[in-house]
Motif scaffolding. Structure first.
Motif, PDB file in Angstrom:
ATOM      1  N   ILE A  96      70.113 111.463   6.001  1.00 28.05           N
ATOM      2  CA  ILE A  96      71.556 111.578   5.759  1.00 28.05           C
ATOM      3  C   ILE A  96      72.059 110.375   4.971  1.00 28.05           C
ATOM      4  CG2 ILE A  96      73.809 111.555   6.903  1.00 28.05           C
ATOM      5  CD1 ILE A  96      72.525 113.313   9.090  1.00 28.05           C
ATOM      6  N   LEU A  97      71.600 109.184   5.329  1.00 31.06           N
ATOM      7  CA  LEU A  97      72.005 107.984   4.584  1.00 31.06           C
ATOM      8  C   LEU A  97      71.525 108.040   3.137  1.00 31.06           C
ATOM      9  CD1 LEU A  97      71.438 105.162   7.221  1.00 31.06           C
ATOM     10  CD2 LEU A  97      73.611 106.099   6.424  1.00 31.06           C
ATOM     11  N   LEU A  98      70.332 108.558   2.929  1.00 30.45           N
ATOM     12  CA  LEU A  98      69.818 108.706   1.568  1.00 30.45           C
ATOM     13  C   LEU A  98      70.661 109.704   0.774  1.00 30.45           C
ATOM     14  CD1 LEU A  98      67.554 107.881  -0.388  1.00 30.45           C
ATOM     15  CD2 LEU A  98      66.281 109.861   0.434  1.00 30.45           C
ATOM     16  N   MET A  99      71.074 110.789   1.428  1.00 29.17           N
ATOM     17  CA  MET A  99      71.927 111.765   0.751  1.00 29.17           C
ATOM     18  C   MET A  99      73.275 111.156   0.384  1.00 29.17           C
ATOM     19  SD  MET A  99      71.165 115.286   2.844  1.00 29.17           S
ATOM     20  CE  MET A  99      72.433 116.198   2.004  1.00 29.17           C
ATOM     21  N   LEU A 100      73.865 110.402   1.318  1.00 30.29           N
ATOM     22  CA  LEU A 100      75.157 109.771   1.037  1.00 30.29           C
ATOM     23  C   LEU A 100      75.041 108.737  -0.077  1.00 30.29           C
ATOM     24  CD1 LEU A 100      76.578 109.316   4.638  1.00 30.29           C
ATOM     25  CD2 LEU A 100      77.308 110.955   2.898  1.00 30.29           C
ATOM     26  N   ALA A 101      73.950 107.983  -0.066  1.00 30.72           N
ATOM     27  CA  ALA A 101      73.745 107.004  -1.129  1.00 30.72           C
ATOM     28  C   ALA A 101      73.573 107.698  -2.477  1.00 30.72           C
ATOM     29  CB  ALA A 101      72.532 106.135  -0.824  1.00 30.72           C
ATOM     30  N   GLN A 102      72.908 108.849  -2.474  1.00 34.18           N
ATOM     31  CA  GLN A 102      72.701 109.584  -3.722  1.00 34.18           C
ATOM     32  C   GLN A 102      74.014 110.148  -4.245  1.00 34.18           C
ATOM     33  OE1 GLN A 102      70.110 109.647  -5.593  1.00 34.18           O
ATOM     34  NE2 GLN A 102      71.134 110.952  -7.060  1.00 34.18           N
ATOM     35  N   ILE A 103      74.898 110.545  -3.342  1.00 30.82           N
ATOM     36  CA  ILE A 103      76.190 111.072  -3.771  1.00 30.82           C
ATOM     37  C   ILE A 103      77.027 109.976  -4.409  1.00 30.82           C
ATOM     38  CG2 ILE A 103      78.381 111.996  -2.904  1.00 30.82           C
ATOM     39  CD1 ILE A 103      76.712 113.599  -0.875  1.00 30.82           C
ATOM     40  N   TRP A 104      77.011 108.782  -3.820  1.00 28.72           N
ATOM     41  CA  TRP A 104      77.852 107.700  -4.326  1.00 28.72           C
ATOM     42  C   TRP A 104      77.235 106.915  -5.467  1.00 28.72           C
ATOM     43  CZ3 TRP A 104      78.784 107.003   1.387  1.00 28.72           C
ATOM     44  CH2 TRP A 104      79.949 107.666   1.754  1.00 28.72           C
ATOM     45  N   MET A 105      75.932 106.913  -5.562  1.00 27.56           N
ATOM     46  CA  MET A 105      75.274 106.149  -6.621  1.00 27.56           C
ATOM     47  C   MET A 105      74.689 107.098  -7.649  1.00 27.56           C
ATOM     48  SD  MET A 105      73.138 103.428  -4.466  1.00 27.56           S
ATOM     49  CE  MET A 105      73.836 101.919  -3.921  1.00 27.56           C
ATOM     50  N   SER A 106      74.582 106.629  -8.850  1.00 24.29           N
ATOM     51  CA  SER A 106      73.946 107.457  -9.880  1.00 24.29           C
ATOM     52  C   SER A 106      72.464 107.112  -9.937  1.00 24.29           C
ATOM     53  CB  SER A 106      74.593 107.200 -11.234  1.00 24.29           C
ATOM     54  OG  SER A 106      74.409 105.857 -11.598  1.00 24.29           O
ATOM     55  N   PRO A 107      71.623 108.087 -10.298  1.00 19.94           N
ATOM     56  CA  PRO A 107      70.194 107.796 -10.377  1.00 19.94           C
ATOM     57  C   PRO A 107      69.886 106.783 -11.471  1.00 19.94           C
ATOM     58  CG  PRO A 107      70.655 110.029 -11.090  1.00 19.94           C
ATOM     59  CD  PRO A 107      71.937 109.450 -10.612  1.00 19.94           C
ATOM     60  N   SER A 108      68.798 106.121 -11.307  1.00 18.09           N
ATOM     61  CA  SER A 108      68.392 105.097 -12.253  1.00 18.09           C
ATOM     62  C   SER A 108      68.161 105.704 -13.635  1.00 18.09           C
ATOM     63  CB  SER A 108      67.108 104.433 -11.759  1.00 18.09           C
ATOM     64  OG  SER A 108      66.589 103.588 -12.744  1.00 18.09           O
ATOM     65  N   MET A 109      68.538 104.970 -14.656  1.00 20.41           N
ATOM     66  CA  MET A 109      68.339 105.445 -16.029  1.00 20.41           C
ATOM     67  C   MET A 109      66.849 105.515 -16.356  1.00 20.41           C
ATOM     68  SD  MET A 109      71.058 106.391 -17.388  1.00 20.41           S
ATOM     69  CE  MET A 109      70.485 106.585 -19.049  1.00 20.41           C
ATOM     70  N   LEU A 110      66.026 104.684 -15.713  1.00 18.14           N
ATOM     71  CA  LEU A 110      64.594 104.751 -15.964  1.00 18.14           C
ATOM     72  C   LEU A 110      64.018 106.090 -15.530  1.00 18.14           C
ATOM     73  CD1 LEU A 110      63.494 101.177 -14.841  1.00 18.14           C
ATOM     74  CD2 LEU A 110      63.737 102.041 -17.162  1.00 18.14           C
ATOM     75  N   VAL A 111      64.490 106.591 -14.399  1.00 17.69           N
ATOM     76  CA  VAL A 111      64.024 107.893 -13.919  1.00 17.69           C
ATOM     77  C   VAL A 111      64.478 108.980 -14.875  1.00 17.69           C
ATOM     78  CG1 VAL A 111      64.234 109.564 -12.047  1.00 17.69           C
ATOM     79  CG2 VAL A 111      63.963 107.154 -11.522  1.00 17.69           C
TER      80      VAL A 111
END
Length: 125
Positions: free
Chosen positions: A56-71
């Protein structure tokens, strides 16, 4: 952040192997219908609950943060599609953990009923 989350999830899984090992030891000794087995079952449930919180914390972090440009550059896809894939994988993992938790709750209640019936049978005999 994803590496830390992954390491913590693997650690939860490995910690859950300790109560599983103890339950298997109790089964080998034919002492699985005891209060000790319920305690180890609760340990497995706690590890699965901790892993659900991490997802759940990973999901919330993904919602608020954008994925890395390297990925995004390495995959050659848009930023939104990477976010969608990660959120989808987290949602599937969360559903699997919830199913496991429900199964373990049913198994724990069956174990507690078996312990009660064994105690009643021992009192009769």
């Amino acid at each position: 952040m994803y590496v830390i989350g992954g390491v913590l999830m693997v650690a939860c899984f490995e910690i859950a192997l300790i109560p599983l090992w103890r339950l298997l030891t109790l089964a080998r000794r034919r002492d699985v219908f005891s209060g000790e087995a319920v305690r180890w079952t609760n340990g497995i449930l706690a590890c699965a609950g901790a892993e659900a919180v991490l997802v759940i914390l990973l999901m919330l972090a993904q919602i608020w943060m954008s994925p890395s440009m390297l990925v995004v550059e390495a995959l050659g896809v848009e930023r939104d599609s990477v976010r969608f894939v990660i959120l989808g994988a987290c949602l599937v993992a969360l559903l699997l953990i919830a199913a496991f938790e429900l199964l373990m709750l049913v198994m724990r209640s069956l174990l507690m009923q078996a312990i009660e019936q064994r105690d009643e049978l021992a009192a009769v005999i």
